[in-house]
Design an enzyme around this catalytic site. Structure first.
Site, PDB file in Angstrom:
ATOM      1  N   GLY A  40      -2.893   1.088  11.746  1.00  0.00           N
ATOM      2  CA  GLY A  40      -2.153   1.793  12.786  1.00  0.00           C
ATOM      3  C   GLY A  40      -2.347   1.198  14.165  1.00  0.00           C
ATOM      4  O   GLY A  40      -2.783   0.051  14.328  1.00  0.00           O
ATOM      5  N   ASN A  49     -11.834  -1.839   0.161  1.00  0.00           N
ATOM      6  CA  ASN A  49     -12.073  -0.693  -0.710  1.00  0.00           C
ATOM      7  C   ASN A  49     -12.374  -1.036  -2.164  1.00  0.00           C
ATOM      8  O   ASN A  49     -12.532  -0.147  -2.994  1.00  0.00           O
ATOM      9  CB  ASN A  49     -10.866   0.254  -0.645  1.00  0.00           C
ATOM     10  CG  ASN A  49     -10.625   0.743   0.767  1.00  0.00           C
ATOM     11  OD1 ASN A  49     -11.554   1.134   1.459  1.00  0.00           O
ATOM     12  ND2 ASN A  49      -9.365   0.698   1.199  1.00  0.00           N
ATOM     13  N   THR A  50     -12.429  -2.339  -2.490  1.00  0.00           N
ATOM     14  CA  THR A  50     -12.878  -2.789  -3.808  1.00  0.00           C
ATOM     15  C   THR A  50     -14.169  -3.558  -3.606  1.00  0.00           C
ATOM     16  O   THR A  50     -14.175  -4.571  -2.900  1.00  0.00           O
ATOM     17  CB  THR A  50     -11.821  -3.691  -4.477  1.00  0.00           C
ATOM     18  OG1 THR A  50     -10.656  -2.915  -4.764  1.00  0.00           O
ATOM     19  CG2 THR A  50     -12.356  -4.285  -5.771  1.00  0.00           C
ATOM     20  N   LYS A  88      -3.477 -12.972   2.268  1.00  0.00           N
ATOM     21  CA  LYS A  88      -3.696 -11.907   3.244  1.00  0.00           C
ATOM     22  C   LYS A  88      -5.172 -11.871   3.634  1.00  0.00           C
ATOM     23  O   LYS A  88      -6.047 -11.753   2.766  1.00  0.00           O
ATOM     24  CB  LYS A  88      -3.271 -10.561   2.643  1.00  0.00           C
ATOM     25  CG  LYS A  88      -3.247  -9.412   3.623  1.00  0.00           C
ATOM     26  CD  LYS A  88      -2.554  -8.214   2.997  1.00  0.00           C
ATOM     27  CE  LYS A  88      -2.283  -7.133   4.034  1.00  0.00           C
ATOM     28  NZ  LYS A  88      -1.459  -6.044   3.479  1.00  0.00           N
ATOM     29  N   ASN A 115      -7.799   4.681   4.886  1.00  0.00           N
ATOM     30  CA  ASN A 115      -7.674   4.848   3.437  1.00  0.00           C
ATOM     31  C   ASN A 115      -8.820   4.134   2.732  1.00  0.00           C
ATOM     32  O   ASN A 115      -9.317   3.111   3.195  1.00  0.00           O
ATOM     33  CB  ASN A 115      -6.309   4.334   2.945  1.00  0.00           C
ATOM     34  CG  ASN A 115      -6.356   2.879   2.510  1.00  0.00           C
ATOM     35  OD1 ASN A 115      -6.732   2.558   1.383  1.00  0.00           O
ATOM     36  ND2 ASN A 115      -5.990   1.977   3.420  1.00  0.00           N
ATOM     37  N   TYR A 154       3.383  -0.138   8.156  1.00  0.00           N
ATOM     38  CA  TYR A 154       3.085   0.920   7.193  1.00  0.00           C
ATOM     39  C   TYR A 154       2.833   2.211   7.961  1.00  0.00           C
ATOM     40  O   TYR A 154       3.609   3.152   7.891  1.00  0.00           O
ATOM     41  CB  TYR A 154       1.880   0.515   6.339  1.00  0.00           C
ATOM     42  CG  TYR A 154       1.352   1.539   5.344  1.00  0.00           C
ATOM     43  CD1 TYR A 154       1.576   2.907   5.483  1.00  0.00           C
ATOM     44  CD2 TYR A 154       0.597   1.142   4.252  1.00  0.00           C
ATOM     45  CE1 TYR A 154       1.074   3.836   4.571  1.00  0.00           C
ATOM     46  CE2 TYR A 154       0.097   2.063   3.333  1.00  0.00           C
ATOM     47  CZ  TYR A 154       0.329   3.407   3.507  1.00  0.00           C
ATOM     48  OH  TYR A 154      -0.166   4.321   2.608  1.00  0.00           O
ATOM     49  N   SER A 155       1.755   2.240   8.746  1.00  0.00           N
ATOM     50  CA  SER A 155       1.413   3.458   9.484  1.00  0.00           C
ATOM     51  C   SER A 155       2.538   3.884  10.409  1.00  0.00           C
ATOM     52  O   SER A 155       2.794   5.080  10.584  1.00  0.00           O
ATOM     53  CB  SER A 155       0.128   3.241  10.286  1.00  0.00           C
ATOM     54  OG  SER A 155      -0.952   2.916   9.446  1.00  0.00           O
ATOM     55  N   ASN A 196      -5.123  -7.464   7.241  1.00  0.00           N
ATOM     56  CA  ASN A 196      -5.316  -6.243   6.468  1.00  0.00           C
ATOM     57  C   ASN A 196      -5.934  -5.172   7.365  1.00  0.00           C
ATOM     58  O   ASN A 196      -6.025  -5.343   8.580  1.00  0.00           O
ATOM     59  CB  ASN A 196      -6.221  -6.539   5.265  1.00  0.00           C
ATOM     60  CG  ASN A 196      -5.901  -5.674   4.055  1.00  0.00           C
ATOM     61  OD1 ASN A 196      -5.660  -4.488   4.192  1.00  0.00           O
ATOM     62  ND2 ASN A 196      -5.906  -6.267   2.874  1.00  0.00           N
ATOM     63  N   THR A 197      -6.365  -4.065   6.767  1.00  0.00           N
ATOM     64  CA  THR A 197      -6.989  -2.992   7.526  1.00  0.00           C
ATOM     65  C   THR A 197      -8.369  -3.419   8.040  1.00  0.00           C
ATOM     66  O   THR A 197      -8.956  -4.378   7.554  1.00  0.00           O
ATOM     67  CB  THR A 197      -7.141  -1.730   6.671  1.00  0.00           C
ATOM     68  OG1 THR A 197      -7.912  -2.058   5.499  1.00  0.00           O
ATOM     69  CG2 THR A 197      -5.786  -1.186   6.259  1.00  0.00           C
ATOM     70  N   THR A 229      -1.043  -2.885  -3.865  1.00  0.00           N
ATOM     71  CA  THR A 229      -1.622  -3.935  -4.689  1.00  0.00           C
ATOM     72  C   THR A 229      -1.577  -3.523  -6.163  1.00  0.00           C
ATOM     73  O   THR A 229      -1.889  -2.397  -6.517  1.00  0.00           O
ATOM     74  CB  THR A 229      -3.068  -4.224  -4.267  1.00  0.00           C
ATOM     75  OG1 THR A 229      -3.068  -4.678  -2.916  1.00  0.00           O
ATOM     76  CG2 THR A 229      -3.741  -5.246  -5.157  1.00  0.00           C
ATOM     77  N   PHE A 240      -7.247   0.346  -4.791  1.00  0.00           N
ATOM     78  CA  PHE A 240      -6.305  -0.307  -5.704  1.00  0.00           C
ATOM     79  C   PHE A 240      -5.882   0.627  -6.843  1.00  0.00           C
ATOM     80  O   PHE A 240      -5.797   0.222  -8.012  1.00  0.00           O
ATOM     81  CB  PHE A 240      -6.892  -1.588  -6.302  1.00  0.00           C
ATOM     82  CG  PHE A 240      -6.962  -2.759  -5.364  1.00  0.00           C
ATOM     83  CD1 PHE A 240      -6.491  -2.679  -4.065  1.00  0.00           C
ATOM     84  CD2 PHE A 240      -7.507  -3.970  -5.787  1.00  0.00           C
ATOM     85  CE1 PHE A 240      -6.563  -3.770  -3.199  1.00  0.00           C
ATOM     86  CE2 PHE A 240      -7.572  -5.066  -4.939  1.00  0.00           C
ATOM     87  CZ  PHE A 240      -7.111  -4.963  -3.647  1.00  0.00           C
ATOM     88  N   GLY A 282       0.783  -1.224   0.000  1.00  0.00           N
ATOM     89  CA  GLY A 282       0.000   0.000   0.000  1.00  0.00           C
ATOM     90  C   GLY A 282       0.810   1.266   0.000  1.00  0.00           C
ATOM     91  O   GLY A 282       0.342   2.304  -0.448  1.00  0.00           O
ATOM     92  N   SER A 339      -8.932  -6.410   1.088  1.00  0.00           N
ATOM     93  CA  SER A 339      -9.088  -4.956   1.112  1.00  0.00           C
ATOM     94  C   SER A 339     -10.571  -4.613   1.189  1.00  0.00           C
ATOM     95  O   SER A 339     -11.386  -5.200   0.472  1.00  0.00           O
ATOM     96  CB  SER A 339      -8.494  -4.332  -0.151  1.00  0.00           C
ATOM     97  OG  SER A 339      -8.868  -2.969  -0.242  1.00  0.00           O
TER      98      SER A 339
END
Length: 365
Positions: free
Chosen positions: A274, A183-184, A224, A118, A324-325, A253-254, A93, A122, A70, A181
């Site tokens: 985070g 977000n898709t 994942k 976020n 990441y965060s 994942n998130t 991704t 993707f 990401g 994810s």
């Protein structure tokens, strides 16, 4: 005084987070092309420490700490991230075709919570662009996180994943099957045990086909998973991934949870990452490790800001960990700081190395 946390971060946090992200990746990409500098920086940030080294899937990792997917979606800055002292990097991704992702704004800082939200969707330049980037130098293993294009229906998703494997096989040190994810639209439905087993089997079949075609060593295939699955569904997804032949599990994942947040952005749609994810992800690592019974390595992700955070996930069963965060809040010196701290914790715990500590906090294995 810390140069990044006390001086630079307050200035960067005054600007739009996605603008800062693109500026930073471009700058790191340029820095990674400076002759000799990345290799020198890596020797300083990650000295050869026997306690941190381990071999997994026949590959050596100089540190168990990796960069989560990401952050470098198009593999534009792999040399610079390697120079920071990461043991490995996960890029993407990536999808077969380039896509712009969701509308902006789609990335939010939650500084009161040491978190990010976020809903990028993707956004990436496509698999051909990533391949060009990964044909350059690297200082550590690079894993490729693969997904499907937004417009590809779920019943045709396997074709997208296979396309990514076929295109990126020569340049990937591992493939990560991203079905988690938020977000898709519809993507997380692919975590259902039956769908997941079929999809992972397709990806593994494609890696075998490419191995025969290229005579190159087969990169491991990892899966994942999301932290929001019902416990029974999480267990079923772990079993399905293992039954299909996955070589490892990335947990997690998130999250869509917003429990305990204080930031004004807590209501934004998207995946939360985070510090708020730390305990939940560590518990899921413990569950996956117990369920897998040592069949495959577990990679722990979520809320790693300190060496202690990484150590707790290792004791819970993670052979490798990713952040990441933490990098956004802690800055580019964080991987080196965690490596030093983790070395001290392993020695204090009486462990010979990372592998010796994996799962030692889990009972009845």
């Amino acid at each position: 005084m810390h140069p990044y946390r006390d001086l630079l971060k307050p200035q960067l946090f005054r600007f739009d987070p996605e603008d800062v992200h693109h500026f930073t990746i471009a700058g790191l990409g340029a820095a990674g092309r400076l002759p000799g500098l990345p290799a020198l920086a890596r020797r300083l940030s990650l000295p050869d420490v026997p306690e941190l080294r381990q071999t997994l899937w026949g590959r050596e990792f100089a540190s168990p700490l990796g960069l989560a997917a990401g952050l470098d979606k198009n593999a534009e800055a792999v040399t610079a991230f390697g120079a920071m002292g990461f043991g490995f990097l996960e890029v993407g991704t990536v999808t077969p075709l380039a896509q712009s992702g969701n509308e902006r704004p789609r990335l939010f800082r939650l500084p009161e919570d040491d978190a990010l939200i976020n809903r990028m969707g993707f956004n990436n330049g496509g698999m051909a662009t990533m391949r060009r980037h990964l044909e350059g130098p690297r200082l550590c293993p690079v894993w490729v996180n693969i997904g499907k294009n937004k417009l590809t229906p779920n019943d045709e998703a396997a074709s997208d994943y296979r396309k990514c494997v076929a295109e990126l096989y020569p340049v990937a040190d591992a493939f990560v099957v991203n079905v988690s994810s938020p977000n898709t639209p519809g993507l997380r439905a692919l975590q259902a045990a039956g769908d997941l087993r079929a999809l992972v089997a397709e990806v593994i079949d494609e890696t075998e086909r490419q191995r025969v075609r290229t005579a190159r060593r087969t990169p491991p295939v990892l899966v994942k998973l999301a932290p929001d699955l019902h416990p029974a569904d999480f267990g079923a997804s772990v079993d399905a991934a293992l039954a299909a032949g996955a070589d490892g599990l990335i947990i997690s994942n998130t999250t869509l949870s917003r429990d305990g947040l204080r930031s004004v952005h807590q209501g934004e749609t998207g995946g939360l990452s985070g510090r708020p994810l730390r305990e939940r992800s560590t518990e899921l690592v413990r569950q996956a490790y117990s369920q897998a019974g040592g069949q495959v390595p577990i990679i722990g992700v979520g809320g790693i800001f300190t060496a202690q955070d990484a150590y707790e996930k290792i004791l819970a069963g993670a052979s490798l960990v990713e952040l990441y965060s933490g990098l956004i809040y802690g800055g580019p010196s964080l991987p080196a700081e965690i490596a030093r701290g983790l070395t001290a914790l392993l020695r204090r715990g009486g462990f010979q190395d990372v592998a010796d500590a994996v799962g030692r906090g889990v009972q009845n294995i």
